[in-house]
Design an enzyme around this catalytic site. Structure first.
Site, short mmCIF file in Angstrom:
data_model
loop_
_atom_site.label_atom_id
_atom_site.label_comp_id
_atom_site.label_asym_id
_atom_site.label_seq_id
_atom_site.Cartn_x
_atom_site.Cartn_y
_atom_site.Cartn_z
N GLY A 141 0.77 -1.24 0.00
CA GLY A 141 0.00 0.00 0.00
C GLY A 141 0.79 1.28 0.00
CB SER B 68 15.28 -4.68 18.06
OG SER B 68 13.90 -4.97 17.95
CE LYS C 116 12.25 -1.59 15.98
NZ LYS C 116 13.48 -2.26 16.37
#
Length: 803
Positions: free
Chosen positions: A361, A681, A724
């Site tokens: 998208g 992470s 993030k």
């Protein structure tokens, strides 16, 4: 016998329309009614012990029968018997009574009815000399036809010769001998028996001549065939017929030869196609091999061997087109303009293959379409999702039944030029199985040294693909073969920021959906606050597809209100948005109000963008077991073991009981357990949560962190930092701890997120713990205010790496 021997009588009867069948007086007829109206008409006739009108159709009719669809003459008949077939169908056995002329045809409820004039004939067997002579000639002609047609029954012929009425004989011939439907109708509409007999005699002569001609053709064909030529029977038969009609049987071969010579093909191609055309000339016309050769020649002649479009290298026009079609994506636009600039300076530049990689998208396919428009090239899309057969790319060899060229050659044919822009969509969705590896077949297509002479298995001729511009799209490169990646220049399309989504909605999506739903801006106005609420509370995605669907939903509901006359002008705001989209679908993760113990705000990266990922740690009495929950992957479980080992090695300096691994069980949990999670992470967050839980020191509630850890306490770079940090800012976080190595990614971050966050780089876990944990002897409020969050961008940057 003259027409005066007939008597007329007006009647109104139910009608059964007959398609392809003609009923005659005094001749039995059995048939199955075609529809419910016919069955109803038959039922009415049976119930009243009356007659039914059998009316032939002039042409096939699908649906209701109109007056113009029926023949003006039919047969009044008596239903003698009705039979149920084994298949459950109704079969009627009727006997014709007399001809009738149609006066008026109409539908009465569930059946058809007709007003008619009944034409009964005299049974007087006295004939004038001319009619008697005609009858004798007709009977002898019928006997001749009996000698020619083996399927005429002798008993039937004998019964026909016993008929003494000319009209009855003509009806018998029409019902049992004549083949063509038009001939039967011609006999039916002839009321005068003498004229009807003459007409039947003429038609019998025509039928006899046709039969004799067919027999002569068959005989001539058989005479031409030798013992070893029986396989050519069909072709010889067609050839004799064509010669008899004065046509040239080799016209198709000549036509292909003319097309090949006029196409100005490369010498190798022309020689090959002429050879295949000669093969087809020696092949039986209706054989499978002839069909394959015909299809092969058609495919090769449709290929644009020399036809191409001229490139447009107007950078200003290209810039306008890209700006018109897309908001954001500045790096991608810049790379495309560089591509066009080089093309302008060096028109012979070839073999630049781009691969657009990004979440669903974000505009990968539409970027390719805009690039084609900017370059002035034809655009053609090749969908590779789910392709698992090498033959889909290279084609099937033409020796196979149903063979066809591959998708690349089919795309070139569809474009009509040999230098289109070819979009290889969803290249990461290629799969392999026993039929081969389609990604390996693409290597030749995307290799600049090989695609100059690309050979499709069906075409078997070299085709130059070097002038084509290939643009590939993928959601991820993890499933794409390394040799394939090596042949492409990868351009990454990142997640849209909130401001970019607002701009896309304002400049593109709203107008597009208003037009699609027949609305204008005067009828429907969607405020910027409403669009922002859709982005925050109803959609979670990297691109804008769900945002567009939500706007479409609003337009549909608004269109209904306008069409019903409820409202003429509608304004959608954040306050009345639930009336159109329902209650909020998303509840974004928010930071705690107080500093918790054992709970840390981690940051995750998904296909839908970034997310706040809380990490919870709880110590329990036990013997050192470590429990991990939350649908974690192997990499994340390894990070947890690294965290425990690090804390054991530095327990004293961290203020943690040194024997915790003997006396305490540790439970680490990641909420939203139904969502699978993996990646390295979360290492920093797990260490911080465990140290907080074991030492009792709270963690700053307005702080989030990301980073991979090592056993020696180093903090390693991660990915997805842009997404993030956007998630952290949206969740109300004030400070984000990132690996120091990720400072190089700071220019790529969303400016709005950078402005709202204090981004602090950390090289070791000691840096992380000093910034994240509240001092044990300090009140929570003072601990929070002791490091004021400036809200401004620090000089120490941010990061990009993978979760």
């Amino acid at each position: 016998m003259s027409h005066d021997n007939q008597h007329a009588q007006r009647l109104t009867l139910p009608v059964i329309p007959l398609g392809g069948v003609v009923a005659f007086p005094a001749i039995p007829l059995n048939f199955e009614p075609s529809d419910a109206t016919a069955i109803t008409a038959a039922g009415i006739a049976e119930a009243t012990d009356s007659f039914v009108f059998l009316l032939p159709l002039t042409h096939p009719v699908d649906g209701e029968v109109k007056e113009q669809d029926v023949f003006p003459v039919g047969t009044v008949a008596k239903i003698t018997q009705t039979v149920k077939t084994p298949e459950g169908e109704l079969r009627l056995i009727c006997e014709g009574f007399a001809r009738a002329k149609l006066l008026y045809f109409r539908r009465l409820g569930d059946h058809y009815s007709a007003e008619l004039v009944l034409m009964t004939e005299s049974l007087d067997e006295t004939l004038d000399l001319q009619t008697e002579a005609t009858l004798r000639v007709a009977k002898s002609t019928l006997e001749e036809m009996g000698n020619i047609l083996p399927n005429l029954d002798e008993n039937m012929l004998h019964g026909a010769t016993e008929l003494k009425l000319p009209g009855a004989f003509a009806d018998f011939v029409a019902a049992n001998v004549l083949v063509r439907y038009e001939d039967k109708l011609a006999i039916l509409e002839c009321f005068d028996p003498a004229k009807r007999l003459k007409k039947a005699l003429e038609l019998m002569h025509e039928e006899t001549e046709l039969l004799l001609c067919e027999m002569a053709i068959h005989k001539e064909v058989r005479d031409r065939l030798s013992r070893n030529q029986k396989e050519y029977y069909l072709r010889e038969q067609i050839r004799v017929i064509q010669e008899d009609l004065g046509e040239d049987g080799d016209s198709e071969i000549d036509e292909y030869e003319r097309r090949i010579k006029e196409a100005k093909l490369p010498p190798e191609v022309e020689k090959k196609l002429l050879k295949e055309n000669e093969r087809m000339a020696k092949t039986p016309f209706g054989s499978a091999e002839a069909s394959v050769l015909r299809g092969y020649l058609d495919v090769c002649l449709e290929l644009p061997w020399h036809k191409k479009t001229r490139d447009r290298t107007d950078l200003a026009a290209a810039r306008r087109i890209l700006a018109r079609d897309h908001d954001g994506l500045e790096k991608v636009k810049e790379r495309i303009l560089e591509y066009l600039a080089v093309k302008k300076l060096n028109p012979d530049l070839k073999n630049q293959i781009l691969c657009l990689v990004g979440p669903p998208g974000v505009g990968k396919t539409s970027i390719a379409r805009s690039l084609a428009e900017a370059m002035g090239r034809k655009y053609v899309r090749v969908s590779l999702g789910g392709v698992r057969d090498e033959a889909d790319i290279r084609g099937h060899r033409k020796t196979y039944l149903g063979s066809m060229p591959g998708r690349i050659i089919a795309a070139i044919t569809q474009a009509g030029v040999n230098n289109p822009l070819v979009l290889l969509d969803e290249i990461d969705k290629l799969t392999r199985d026993a039929h081969g590896d389609p990604s390996s077949a693409l290597l030749e297509v995307l290799d600049g040294e090989q695609n100059k002479a690309f050979r499709d298995h069906f075409v078997e001729l070299p085709f130059d693909l070097s002038d084509c511009v290939f643009i590939a799209t993928a959601n991820t490169l993890e499933t794409v073969a390394r040799p394939l990646i090596d042949r492409m220049e990868v351009i990454e399309l990142s997640t849209y920021t909130r401001n970019e989504k607002l701009s896309i909605a304002a400049h593109h999506l709203i107008d597009k959906q208003l037009t699609r739903h027949g609305l204008t801006r005067g009828m429907l106005r969607i405020t910027g606050e409403a669009v922002g609420s859709i982005i925050d509370d109803y959609t979670r995605e990297a691109g804008v597809r769900n945002l567009e669907r939500s706007i479409a939903t609003i337009c549909r509901k608004a269109a209904r209100r306008v069409a019903d006359g409820e409202q003429k002008r509608i304004t959608v705001t954040a306050k009345n948005l639930p009336e159109f989209l329902g209650p909020r679908k998303l509840m974004r993760e928010r930071v705690e109000d107080t500093d918790p113990v054992g709970v840390v705000n981690g940051l995750a990266y998904t296909e839908a963008g970034g997310d706040l990922l809380k990490v919870e740690a709880l110590p329990l009495p036990g013997d050192g077991k470590v429990e991990l929950t939350g649908s974690l992957g192997d990499v994340m479980k390894e990070s947890a073991r690294i965290a425990v080992s690090y804390i054991r090695a530095h327990a004293k300096e961290l203020g943690v009981p040194e024997d915790f691994h003997k006396t305490t069980d540790l439970h680490i949990h990641f909420p939203e357990g139904a969502t699978p999670k993996d990646g390295p992470s979360a290492g920093c967050a797990m260490v911080t949560a465990l140290v907080s839980a074991l030492s009792g020191r709270p963690v700053r509630h307005d702080l989030a962190m990301t980073g991979e850890v090592t056993l020696t306490g180093k903090v390693l770079a991660i990915g997805g930092l842009k997404e993030k940090t956007m998630a952290a800012a949206a969740a109300g976080v004030k400070t984000v701890l990132i690996p120091a190595d990720n400072q190089r990614n700071l220019p790529d971050l969303d400016p709005a997120a950078v402005a709202a966050l204090e981004i602090l780089p950390c090289r070791t876990l000691s840096d992380v713990l000093k910034l994240a944990l509240v001092a044990p002897d300090a009140p929570q409020e003072s601990a929070r205010t002791s490091r004021p969050v400036s809200g401004k961008k620090t000089t120490q940057g941010a990061v990009y790496a993978k979760s």
